[in-house]
Design a protein around this motif. Structure first.
Motif, mmCIF file in Angstrom:
data_model
loop_
_atom_site.group_PDB
_atom_site.id
_atom_site.type_symbol
_atom_site.label_atom_id
_atom_site.label_comp_id
_atom_site.label_asym_id
_atom_site.label_seq_id
_atom_site.Cartn_x
_atom_site.Cartn_y
_atom_site.Cartn_z
ATOM 1 N N LYS A 100 0.794 -1.257 0.157
ATOM 2 C CA LYS A 100 -0.113 -0.024 -0.041
ATOM 3 C C LYS A 100 0.859 1.285 0.016
ATOM 4 O O LYS A 100 0.682 2.398 -0.424
ATOM 5 C CB LYS A 100 -0.861 -0.034 1.346
ATOM 6 C CG LYS A 100 -2.095 -1.031 1.258
ATOM 7 C CD LYS A 100 -2.834 -1.283 2.260
ATOM 8 C CE LYS A 100 -3.816 -2.009 2.373
ATOM 9 N NZ LYS A 100 -4.872 -2.295 3.630
ATOM 10 N N GLU A 101 2.091 1.078 0.498
ATOM 11 C CA GLU A 101 2.826 2.328 0.729
ATOM 12 C C GLU A 101 3.344 2.760 -0.649
ATOM 13 O O GLU A 101 3.419 3.901 -1.143
ATOM 14 C CB GLU A 101 4.403 1.959 1.419
ATOM 15 C CG GLU A 101 3.836 1.900 2.979
ATOM 16 C CD GLU A 101 5.397 1.614 3.754
ATOM 17 O OE1 GLU A 101 6.555 1.777 3.035
ATOM 18 O OE2 GLU A 101 5.305 1.142 4.653
ATOM 19 N N PHE A 102 3.931 1.779 -1.463
ATOM 20 C CA PHE A 102 4.295 1.936 -2.796
ATOM 21 C C PHE A 102 3.235 1.945 -3.777
ATOM 22 O O PHE A 102 3.193 2.641 -4.906
ATOM 23 C CB PHE A 102 5.088 0.657 -3.308
ATOM 24 C CG PHE A 102 6.442 0.692 -2.572
ATOM 25 C CD1 PHE A 102 7.428 1.417 -3.046
ATOM 26 C CD2 PHE A 102 6.713 -0.417 -1.722
ATOM 27 C CE1 PHE A 102 8.593 1.292 -2.553
ATOM 28 C CE2 PHE A 102 7.781 -0.447 -1.147
ATOM 29 C CZ PHE A 102 8.797 0.168 -1.604
ATOM 30 N N ALA A 103 1.835 1.652 -3.462
ATOM 31 C CA ALA A 103 0.776 1.836 -4.511
ATOM 32 C C ALA A 103 0.388 3.219 -4.725
ATOM 33 O O ALA A 103 -0.094 3.742 -5.695
ATOM 34 C CB ALA A 103 -0.481 1.158 -3.946
ATOM 35 N N ILE A 104 0.779 4.290 -3.813
ATOM 36 C CA ILE A 104 0.418 5.770 -3.925
ATOM 37 C C ILE A 104 1.402 6.343 -4.505
ATOM 38 O O ILE A 104 1.241 7.507 -4.836
ATOM 39 C CB ILE A 104 0.330 6.222 -2.406
ATOM 40 C CG1 ILE A 104 1.547 6.327 -1.835
ATOM 41 C CG2 ILE A 104 -0.941 5.513 -1.772
ATOM 42 C CD1 ILE A 104 1.297 7.065 -0.385
ATOM 43 N N LEU A 105 2.535 5.589 -5.044
ATOM 44 C CA LEU A 105 3.715 6.606 -5.885
ATOM 45 C C LEU A 105 3.330 6.442 -7.214
ATOM 46 O O LEU A 105 2.462 5.518 -7.862
ATOM 47 C CB LEU A 105 4.869 5.580 -5.636
ATOM 48 C CG LEU A 105 5.388 5.642 -4.027
ATOM 49 C CD1 LEU A 105 6.781 4.700 -4.334
ATOM 50 C CD2 LEU A 105 5.843 6.895 -3.633
ATOM 51 N N ASP A 106 3.946 7.263 -7.887
ATOM 52 C CA ASP A 106 3.821 7.637 -9.364
ATOM 53 C C ASP A 106 4.610 6.629 -10.150
ATOM 54 O O ASP A 106 4.576 6.029 -11.362
ATOM 55 C CB ASP A 106 3.841 9.024 -9.886
ATOM 56 C CG ASP A 106 2.736 9.727 -9.470
ATOM 57 O OD1 ASP A 106 1.536 9.434 -9.153
ATOM 58 O OD2 ASP A 106 3.073 10.955 -9.000
ATOM 59 N N GLU A 107 6.021 6.509 -9.382
ATOM 60 C CA GLU A 107 7.263 5.663 -10.229
ATOM 61 C C GLU A 107 7.888 4.983 -9.216
ATOM 62 O O GLU A 107 8.108 5.691 -8.048
ATOM 63 C CB GLU A 107 7.889 6.752 -11.083
ATOM 64 C CG GLU A 107 7.366 7.533 -12.393
ATOM 65 C CD GLU A 107 8.012 8.329 -13.046
ATOM 66 O OE1 GLU A 107 8.440 8.343 -13.992
ATOM 67 O OE2 GLU A 107 8.182 9.571 -12.273
ATOM 68 N N VAL A 108 8.791 3.841 -9.394
ATOM 69 C CA VAL A 108 9.441 3.422 -8.641
ATOM 70 C C VAL A 108 10.504 2.549 -9.505
ATOM 71 O O VAL A 108 9.956 2.062 -10.325
ATOM 72 C CB VAL A 108 8.925 2.520 -7.677
ATOM 73 C CG1 VAL A 108 8.122 1.445 -8.219
ATOM 74 C CG2 VAL A 108 10.049 2.252 -6.371
ATOM 75 N N VAL A 109 11.743 2.532 -8.978
ATOM 76 C CA VAL A 109 12.874 1.573 -9.419
ATOM 77 C C VAL A 109 13.061 0.519 -8.808
ATOM 78 O O VAL A 109 13.140 0.572 -7.633
ATOM 79 C CB VAL A 109 13.901 2.474 -9.751
ATOM 80 C CG1 VAL A 109 15.144 1.472 -10.459
ATOM 81 C CG2 VAL A 109 13.901 3.777 -10.434
ATOM 82 N N LEU A 110 12.905 -0.896 -9.217
ATOM 83 C CA LEU A 110 13.092 -1.875 -8.463
ATOM 84 C C LEU A 110 14.542 -2.497 -9.001
ATOM 85 O O LEU A 110 14.754 -3.036 -10.282
ATOM 86 C CB LEU A 110 12.247 -2.850 -8.755
ATOM 87 C CG LEU A 110 10.740 -2.569 -8.523
ATOM 88 C CD1 LEU A 110 9.750 -3.537 -8.681
ATOM 89 C CD2 LEU A 110 10.625 -2.187 -6.988
#
Length: 226
Positions: A100-110
């Motif tokens: 849920k923390e990440f779901a509100i982001l627009d972009e993320v690098v894995l």
């Protein structure tokens, strides 16, 4: 939402994520996934991205330069800083709350490691979070990255046909999900619980809650202590 996945095996990542619900979410524009091959950014003439560890020991370590240059290319393309998650057994354990923390982001690098890991110096430069999927070791970070993308994407509005699907599933209230049944009403001598056929929505909801508590107490009592 857009996922950038830094990996040595982009074809592995994309072949797994271009199917089913996640594949449809990509086609419908709810999420974007770009797998970047770290090897494309090495300056070694033989396309090497790893070398022996200082101090000795088994295995090889991914070098800092290609990882750093690959990440910086993504940042330059995006035009702004990006959060970077390193998939590693040393990270905090991934769960629904973190999804849920990440779901509100627009972009993320894995960032997917391989071999014995990645040179610590580049991790100190670019990584903003360390995530593990459990207390075991895999050959690389690709499968954990794919699991994160799946879990996070389900929480992005529009990805599931019914957004309420995420409300009553396992871990939504520190409870495991209740048992599910579908047609036929009887199979192999086992019948669907009569309460689910009653049409009494209040009783159905109470039964489902009671079953969730019972199942959680049996299989994951630690959740009830949180």
């Amino acid at each position: 939402m857009k996922f950038y996945i830094l990996t040595l095996f982009p074809e592995m990542v994309m072949s797994g994520l271009n199917t089913s619900i996640i594949g449809r979410a990509i086609d419908n524009g709810y999420i974007e996934i770009e797998a970047i091959n770290i090897r494309d950014y090495t300056i070694d003439k033989h396309n090497k991205v790893d070398d022996y560890p200082y101090g000795g020991g088994a295995g090889m370590v991914m070098q800092a330069q290609p990882v750093y240059d690959a990440f910086k290319a993504i940042v330059e393309k995006a035009g702004h800083d990006l959060p970077c998650v390193y998939l590693t057994p040393q990270g905090r354990t991934f769960n629904q709350s973190i999804a849920k923390e990440f779901a509100i982001l627009d972009e993320v690098v894995l960032l997917c490691g391989h071999y014995e890991g990645i040179d610590e110096r580049v991790l100190e430069e670019i990584v903003t979070d360390y995530i593990s999927i459990g207390d075991f070791v895999l050959t690389g970070g690709e499968l954990p990255a794919m699991m994160m993308v799946d879990a996070i994407s389900r929480l992005v509005p529009g990805v599931l046909h019914n957004d309420d699907s995420t409300v009553q599933e396992s871990f939504s209230n520190n409870l495991l999900e209740y048992p599910q049944y579908t047609r036929p009403e009887e199979w192999n001598g086992k019948k669907v619980p009569s309460i689910l056929l009653s049409g009494n929505h209040a009783k159905v909801e109470k039964w489902r809650y009671d079953m969730s508590v019972e199942r959680t107490r049996k299989y994951r009592p630690d959740l009830l202590e949180q």
